[in-house]
Design an enzyme around this catalytic site. Structure first.
Site, PDB file in Angstrom:
ATOM      1  N   LYS A 228      -5.280 -19.819 -31.498  1.00  0.00           N
ATOM      2  CA  LYS A 228      -4.849 -20.162 -32.859  1.00  0.00           C
ATOM      3  C   LYS A 228      -5.290 -19.029 -33.781  1.00  0.00           C
ATOM      4  O   LYS A 228      -6.436 -18.956 -34.197  1.00  0.00           O
ATOM      5  CB  LYS A 228      -5.455 -21.484 -33.349  1.00  0.00           C
ATOM      6  CG  LYS A 228      -4.792 -21.935 -34.654  1.00  0.00           C
ATOM      7  CD  LYS A 228      -5.673 -22.766 -35.557  1.00  0.00           C
ATOM      8  CE  LYS A 228      -6.610 -21.972 -36.419  1.00  0.00           C
ATOM      9  NZ  LYS A 228      -5.996 -21.107 -37.440  1.00  0.00           N
ATOM     10  N   GLU A 303     -18.967 -16.615 -33.262  1.00  0.00           N
ATOM     11  CA  GLU A 303     -19.315 -15.382 -33.981  1.00  0.00           C
ATOM     12  C   GLU A 303     -19.139 -15.709 -35.451  1.00  0.00           C
ATOM     13  O   GLU A 303     -18.018 -15.742 -35.956  1.00  0.00           O
ATOM     14  CB  GLU A 303     -18.381 -14.237 -33.576  1.00  0.00           C
ATOM     15  CG  GLU A 303     -18.468 -13.839 -32.124  1.00  0.00           C
ATOM     16  CD  GLU A 303     -19.830 -13.314 -31.709  1.00  0.00           C
ATOM     17  OE1 GLU A 303     -20.643 -12.973 -32.597  1.00  0.00           O
ATOM     18  OE2 GLU A 303     -20.087 -13.266 -30.507  1.00  0.00           O
ATOM     19  N   CYS A 337     -17.813  -9.217 -40.856  1.00  0.00           N
ATOM     20  CA  CYS A 337     -19.069  -9.980 -40.757  1.00  0.00           C
ATOM     21  C   CYS A 337     -20.270  -9.053 -40.611  1.00  0.00           C
ATOM     22  O   CYS A 337     -21.406  -9.488 -40.739  1.00  0.00           O
ATOM     23  CB  CYS A 337     -19.018 -10.905 -39.547  1.00  0.00           C
ATOM     24  SG  CYS A 337     -17.706 -12.087 -39.690  1.00  0.00           S
ATOM     25  N   GLU A 434     -22.587 -14.087 -47.734  1.00  0.00           N
ATOM     26  CA  GLU A 434     -21.720 -12.975 -47.362  1.00  0.00           C
ATOM     27  C   GLU A 434     -20.720 -12.705 -48.492  1.00  0.00           C
ATOM     28  O   GLU A 434     -20.001 -13.619 -48.909  1.00  0.00           O
ATOM     29  CB  GLU A 434     -20.973 -13.424 -46.103  1.00  0.00           C
ATOM     30  CG  GLU A 434     -20.500 -12.360 -45.221  1.00  0.00           C
ATOM     31  CD  GLU A 434     -19.966 -12.936 -43.918  1.00  0.00           C
ATOM     32  OE1 GLU A 434     -20.141 -12.288 -42.892  1.00  0.00           O
ATOM     33  OE2 GLU A 434     -19.377 -14.032 -43.913  1.00  0.00           O
TER      34      GLU A 434
END
Ligand code: SIN
Length: 533
Positions: A228, A303, A337, A434
């Site tokens: 997906k 992750e 990331c 982040e």
């Protein structure tokens, strides 16, 4: 990551590639910006037309080797973030289509898992060759739907394809073991077998590489997959899937569905035929998937988000530190990331670094990824842009200063000025979370211990960077950092040959490298009894 694409119900346009001139977004913009976009979108439209004729601009899902519409014919628009143009409509699928894909993958598993490692290796190698042969086209597709500059996008294709090459080789090296027996009438073995059907959920920031990093080891070990991709960037996934068919990977081994993220995710989690979920994305979604996987006790590889510290010590080589921090912070316009999220600079070099770094940031060319010399593309969507704005405003309201940038770019759309900020404090949002945008906050520190304490003061633990010319310090600090990846005097560390993954809430498991394939393998102990001669 918010889903902002429009879903069009029941339209009979599903599958048609629609190249509209300018979206309503753009027409409502400032006149001079609109003229700029008209010029910019011409190249993008030419690219889309060329891709369509090359057969790589696919706009249907892939289930059991067949290009497929959604049952209810709903579609989602895929747009170019640099211009707002609609590039394609893809099916908006849900539970039923996902279950079809799971059944196809399950059926394909019965044969794919029994092929020899050499056969799987050959297919993967062929897929790698095709990805490389179509590097330019795939790069264009990435720029078209994701926005990153074309050179960087083509770089992603090389990076992404390298996982397929690496795991085509690694497929042949999944060895079992013979265990020295404690009882003379027994012989003890370890077999390594594929986990089964894997649900692969991937983000928009690396539309190809995040898929190949998971699907490469999955197929190499004998697993089959239901992918997906992000609804924001499904076209690269579909093109890669098309090439997997051309490479001879059998129908059903690779399936791609897209649409309603919650429905697809829930269907993957609910199915007992899906034995593993692998996900790259936000920590919040990762936690939900982990909780959902508990019901059927699926394996998970996650992750998740980072909050990378980039520590510049007084003894760093200034040029190396500026280049490294720049590369890490501004790769993909800050949307990775592993992007430096907090740049911690020791007092003795702070002024000099801030000045050299700001000069370098000032020179970063922002614009449509198809234009020459551009190194900073748009952010993925308005939600991403607003998040960056919120973080910058929060920091300013708490005393931060903007050295350069700090606002939307004059190009409009989702372009943001490359930004450097000082007077940063730990309680600011951009220190805690982040940023996922082109904003570099500089934090001063005094001692090595303070830098380590600040760096580890987060729930995330993906990547960290240190810049120093002191070899003992580089080793000492690398050991002290609670992170899965440490770059020493280097801001770009990702490669297919090294393990990628995080400590703490940055995830579970490792991708890439010899460790990556273990995530897709079950260890089976076989005991042969009555073996006395
Ligand atoms: C990511 O942002 O999740 C991946 C970055 C990389 O592979 O370098």
């Amino acid at each position: 990551m918010t889903l902002t694409r429009r879903v069009i119900s029941g339209m009979a346009v599903s599958g048609a590639i629609k190249l509209l001139s300018l979206s309503s977004h753009v027409t409502s913009m400032h006149r001079s910006s609109a003229i700029l976009y008209r010029q910019m979108s011409t190249e993008a439209q030419n690219v889309a037309t060329r891709l369509k004729s090359s057969g790589l601009l696919r706009s249907q899902a892939l289930i059991a080797g067949k290009w497929t519409e959604a049952y209810d014919k709903k579609v989602i628009e895929v747009t170019n973030p640099a211009t707002g143009d609609v590039v394609a409509n893809v099916p908006c699928m849900g539970v039923r289509e996902t279950n079809d894909a799971i059944s196809a993958a399950h059926e394909a598993f019965s044969t794919w898992s029994k092929t020899t490692a050499a056969e799987r290796s050959k297919c993967l190698r062929k897929w790698y060759d095709l990805l490389i042969a179509n590097k330019e086209e795939l790069g264009q597709l990435i720029t078209l739907e994701q926005g990153k500059p074309l050179k960087e996008a083509i770089g992603e294709v090389s990076y992404g394809a390298a996982f397929i090459e690496f795991f085509s080789e690694e497929a042949k090296r999944v060895y079992g073991e013979i265990i020295p027996t404690p009882l003379s009438d027994r012989r003890l073995f370890v077999l390594k077998q594929p986990v089964g059907v894997v649900g692969v959920i991937t983000p928009w920031n690396f539309p190809l590489a995040m898929i190949t990093r998971k699907v490469g080891p999955a197929l190499a070990s004998g697993c089959t997959v239901v992918i997906k991709p992000s609804e924001l960037t499904p076209l690269t996934a579909l093109a890669a899937a098309e090439l997997s068919i051309q490479a001879g990977i059998p129908p059903g081994a690779v399936n791609v569905v897209m649409g309603n993220a919650t429905e697809i995710g829930d269907a993957l989690l609910a199915s007992s035929e899906v034995r593993k979920i692998t996900f790259t994305g936000s920590t919040a979604v990762g936690k939900k998937l982990m909780a959902g996987a508990a019901n059927t006790v699926k394996r998970v590889s996650l992750e998740l988000g980072g909050n990378a510290p980039c520590i510049i010590f007084d003894d760093a080589d200034l040029d190396v530190a500026v280049k490294g921090a720049l590369g890490s912070k501004f790769r993909n316009s800050g949307q990775t990331c592993v992007c430096a999220n907090r740049i911690l600079v020791q007092e003795g070099i702070y002024e000099e670094f801030a000045s050299a770094f700001s000069n370098a940031v000032q020179n970063l060319q922002v614009g449509d990824g198809f234009a020459d010399g551009i190194v900073q593309g748009p952010l993925i969507n308005e939600a991403g842009l607003q998040k960056v704005e919120t973080f910058v405003q929060d920091a300013i309201s708490k005393g931060a200063k903007v050295l350069i940038g700090g606002r939307r770019h004059r190009l409009g759309m989702t372009f943001y000025e490359p930004t450097v900020m000082t007077n940063i404090k730990s309680e600011m949002l951009l220190s805690r979370e982040e940023i996922f945008g082109p904003v570099a906050p500089l934090h001063p520190f005094r001692t090595e211990d303070e830098a380590i304490r600040l760096a580890n003061d987060t729930n995330a633990g993906l990547a960290a960077y240190i810049f120093t010319t002191n070899i003992q310090r580089s080793w000492r600090v690398s050991e002290a950092l609670e992170y899965g990846i440490v770059g020493v005097n280097e801001g770009l560390v990702s490669t297919e040959v090294a393990p990628f993954g995080g400590f703490k809430q940055s995830g579970i498991g490792r991708e890439g490298s010899k460790y990556g394939i273990d995530e897709y393998i079950e260890v089976k102990y076989v005991c042969l009894g009555n073996m006395q001669s």
